[in-house]
Scaffold this active site. Structure first.
Site, PDB file in Angstrom:
ATOM      1  N   LYS A  71       0.794  -1.227   0.000  1.00  0.00           N
ATOM      2  CA  LYS A  71       0.000   0.000   0.000  1.00  0.00           C
ATOM      3  C   LYS A  71       0.829   1.281   0.000  1.00  0.00           C
ATOM      4  CE  LYS A  71      -4.412  -1.441   0.490  1.00  0.00           C
ATOM      5  NZ  LYS A  71      -5.584  -0.936  -0.237  1.00  0.00           N
ATOM      6  N   ASP A 116      -8.549  -0.351   6.677  1.00  0.00           N
ATOM      7  CA  ASP A 116      -8.676  -1.660   7.295  1.00  0.00           C
ATOM      8  C   ASP A 116      -7.321  -2.135   7.806  1.00  0.00           C
ATOM      9  OD1 ASP A 116     -11.380  -2.490   7.274  1.00  0.00           O
ATOM     10  OD2 ASP A 116     -11.296  -2.781   5.112  1.00  0.00           O
TER      11      ASP A 116
END
Length: 384
Positions: A71, A116
């Site tokens: 990410k 998340d």
């Protein structure tokens, strides 16, 4: 466990071709980040045997720029581009300290996002690199290890009652001149930053192309992409459905958070209400990003929803090939395994052109981000 037809979508025609060129400065930007190196591309013979194909490759994102997930590629690029748009153009810089110095007149600034787990930590790391504050909102089912990892980056982490989607809404409400929202999902009027997040992921595929060339491997016939809000899958479609490529793309989600699958079946964006309780925490999303949706609807060849047990099976199988892959990280492999054991396995193989001579690629998007769970699932299992 057999995947039912209710958890499977197969496109009846060839997916669309996508024409898109990543920013030519993207790879050079990532190469200037601390500790940059291409992540490994691993041959996975156990996975290939289980899928009945000639060769399987795993892009192992267990350590990307010092973080246990991919990410950071999207988060860092999106932060940079958003800061440049607001406060640039920046003068030429070599190190992040050079860049941070150019931001000093604009401080204080706080980067805000919902997560998340992995995206929020990546935003927090980017903020720390640049001397900015970070405020990360998480759903109330986030495991403690992931919250602690975010806080270890120096960020403020607040638990929002409810789901990831409710955390996204709460983050959006914090936007102002001093609080920059860096979301990897889009909503009405907010697409610029998520678009840069998707673009940032293209470094993965530039690396894969070079690695396959260096290793003498063939371009994949089928690529599996995990889907939460759909940003990674959009990046996969953008790269592998480019002109001249024949690669099929398979999207994979948890059965109880399969918002892309349900949208494909309905022919329009469809919400899957929470709670979303899968161990594949990074994929527990009830809404597809409207930015990603056109690419997914047009570019996916198949979409499959898998159970937690199927994700765990994939984790153990990848471990046999030397890849430490967390619950979300193994979902792509789990999706392909589910396809070849589904009620429609024969049809799926035909539609995807999947044969004993095929090459497949999966992206293990994270390492053991919940170490206790990984040890319980993998190390407690008989891998012989």
């Amino acid at each position: 466990m057999t995947t039912t037809l209710a958890h499977l979508y197969l496109k009846s025609e060839l997916p669309m071709t996508v024409t898109s060129t990543p920013d030519p400065h993207l790879l050079a930007f990532h190469q200037r980040l601390p500790g940059y190196a291409p992540t490994p591309l691993v041959r996975a013979p156990h996975l290939a045997a289980a899928l009945g194909v000639r060769e399987a490759w795993v892009k192992n994102e267990a350590n990307r720029l010092g973080l246990p997930a991919y990410k950071i590629l999207g988060a860092s690029w999106a932060v940079y581009r958003e800061l440049e748009t607001r406060y640039g153009p920046f003068t030429p810089w070599t190190t992040l300290s050079d860049l941070a110095a150019q931001l000093t007149p604009h401080l204080p600034l706080t980067l805000v996002t919902a997560t998340d787990g992995n995206h929020g930590r990546a935003v927090a790391r980017t903020a720390r690199w640049l001397g900015l504050a970070a405020h990360i909102l998480v759903p109330d089912d986030m495991v403690a290890a992931r919250i602690q990892a975010i806080e270890a980056e120096g960020a403020r982490a607040d638990v929002i009652p409810g789901t990831y989607d409710e955390a996204v809404a709460a983050a959006a409400r914090l936007a102002d001149e001093r609080h920059l929202v860096i979301s990897d999902t889009a909503w009405d009027g907010y697409t610029r930053v998520p678009g840069w997040v998707v673009e940032g992921y293209s470094t993965i595929f530039q690396e894969i192309d070079q690695q396959l060339a260096d290793l003498g491997g063939q371009q994949p016939d089928v690529v599996a992409a995990q889907m939460g809000v759909g940003s990674l899958a959009m990046a996969v479609v953008t790269h592998y459905r480019a002109p001249g490529r024949q690669t099929r793309v398979v999207g994979v989600e948890p059965t109880h958070a399969a918002c892309v699958l349900r949208s494909l079946q309905a022919g329009a964006l469809t919400e899957v209400p929470g709670p979303h309780a899968s161990i594949m925490a990074g994929l527990n999303c009830g809404n597809t990003s409207p930015l990603a949706w056109p690419s997914l609807q047009g570019g996916l060849s198949a979409s499959v929803a898998i159970s937690d047990a199927q994700a765990e099976t994939a984790m153990r199988l990848l471990a046999m090939d030397g890849v430490v892959s967390g619950e979300s990280g193994a979902a792509g492999a789990g999706g392909l395994l589910a396809l070849v054991s589904s009620e429609g396995a024969g049809c799926a193989r035909t539609r995807l052109g999947l044969t004993p001579d095929s090459t497949v690629l999966v992206i293990s998007t994270e390492g053991a981000t919940d170490p206790d769970a990984y040890a319980r699932i993998v190390n407690g299992a008989d891998l012989a």
